[in-house]
Design a protein around this motif. Structure first.
Motif, mmCIF file in Angstrom:
data_model
loop_
_atom_site.group_PDB
_atom_site.id
_atom_site.type_symbol
_atom_site.label_atom_id
_atom_site.label_comp_id
_atom_site.label_asym_id
_atom_site.label_seq_id
_atom_site.Cartn_x
_atom_site.Cartn_y
_atom_site.Cartn_z
ATOM 1 N N LEU A 94 -7.604 -0.588 -1.078
ATOM 2 C CA LEU A 94 -6.702 0.014 -2.357
ATOM 3 C C LEU A 94 -7.850 0.314 -3.463
ATOM 4 C CD1 LEU A 94 -4.408 0.609 -3.890
ATOM 5 C CD2 LEU A 94 -4.329 -1.780 -4.737
ATOM 6 N N MET A 99 0.782 -1.135 0.149
ATOM 7 C CA MET A 99 0.046 0.164 0.017
ATOM 8 C C MET A 99 0.789 1.225 0.081
ATOM 9 S SD MET A 99 -3.003 1.025 -0.315
ATOM 10 C CE MET A 99 -4.429 0.088 0.299
ATOM 11 N N HIS A 112 -6.447 -5.813 1.851
ATOM 12 C CA HIS A 112 -5.645 -5.078 1.379
ATOM 13 C C HIS A 112 -6.216 -4.540 0.213
ATOM 14 C CE1 HIS A 112 -2.499 -3.966 -1.727
ATOM 15 N NE2 HIS A 112 -2.134 -3.134 -0.709
#
Lengths: 227, 227
Positions: free
Chosen positions: A155, A84, A151
């Motif tokens: 995102l 990230m 994640h």
């Protein structure tokens, strides 16, 4: 050289579209030869994702440097955070690329294979750390998938919003959710004897329904008294 | 016609390799015209995976027929079982195809995109079912990824073993593991006050470290006494 190839490529992709841009166009705009392009990028697709190889290498190195005392779940969450951070380092570029991958099927497929490599890297590490556990491989694969999903959830949300806000704070929140949900000993596979686990200031006691009350109380007392 | 195209294709893939086989070779062996091939399969890759479109449609239909009273996690596990049943229906073909996908990069990528579509189908359903929950979308994505990972773990293991044993029993065991691990309320988001949850004959008590002992005991007694 590498950076100017990426810059030239994106300039052209945005101007005339990905499919309509050739490697020849890119090298002409960047003012370099074809061979220079292929020294850095195996194909046109690779120039769209210039940072993943480094990011995968960083992740592998970070996991390899893990100590036995590190909680494996915490460690893979930290490793995922590195990815990230890569996206967050350049919001404009990340958002441009995201829009490109929504339009070009080949790039979406490329992206899926990159995601798979991250998941495999996390899974490989977890398989080693969970080697002694019952269902260690299964656990490793499920945990890796859950962490990657959290994640990617963050995102995607950040990229769709045009790169607004703090994606690192958001990914920490999402990974915190996974850590809570997947608390590795919260429910021992197949039930079994009383166990206990700490999560910050929370105590979890798991016991069979048939356990005598005095044993349960002893477990709870032992847990609370550990401070 | 469709089946004989698949049979002809696999005969040739095994004989001379996937890359060395053209669509023309396949239609010649099957004794049909080129247009017949493309009526059933958009590309050569698609003939390698002839059942996924139907399987995705079955999964979507199965999830759409879900009642509000169905536990969403149980439902997605059952939906995932449908996919394993498709593989298990023809072990020889499944194993042959698995070996092919290990060798041909393009087919592995194709497979990744199919897996992604299954995961998305499960995720879409879960997003609807978890719409009212805190972090509903995140939860849906994480659960879908975990379920798919457990399925693929079992599938890979079975295919690598050459299609020996009962993959449906194995996938049930793996999905049972996910259900235990992801028990949706095992740890209430954000920790907090004492909660309790049943999982077969197991009692889970979660409490803050600072909770007075008498309150903990009361919670445990209440949980054990519910039988």
């Amino acid at each position: 050289m590498r950076d100017s190839l990426v810059a030239a490529a994106f300039e052209l992709f945005l101007e005339r579209g990905y499919e309509q841009t050739t490697v020849d166009d890119i090298v002409r705009t960047a003012g370099v030869g074809r061979r220079s392009f292929f020294r850095y990028f195996p194909s046109k697709e690779d120039v769209v994702f210039p940072d993943h190889e480094q990011s995968l290498a960083d992740m592998t190195e970070f996991l390899a440097a893990s100590a036995d005392s590190d909680d494996p779940l915490v460690r893979v969450c930290e490793a995922t955070r590195l990815v990230m951070r890569m996206y967050a380092a350049n919001p404009t570029f990340s958002v441009q690329r995201y829009r490109l991958t929504r339009e070009v099927t080949g790039l979406r497929t490329y992206e899926l294979s990159v995601v798979w490599r991250y998941e495999k890297t996390l899974g490989d590490y977890l398989r080693t750390r969970y080697a002694d556990r019952r269902d260690g491989t299964l656990r490793a694969n499920v945990v890796a998938a859950a962490v990657v999903a959290a994640h990617n959830h963050t995102l995607r949300h950040w990229l769709r919003s045009g790169g607004e806000g703090d994606p690192l704070a958001e990914v920490d929140r999402a990974l915190g959710f996974v850590r809570e949900t997947l608390s590795p000993d919260a429910v021992p596979a197949g039930g079994g004897t009383a166990g206990e686990q700490e999560a910050e200031d929370v105590v979890v006691v798991i016991t069979k329904r048939s356990t005598p009350m005095w044993r349960v109380v002893r477990e709870v007392e032992a847990s609370l008294g550990e401070d």
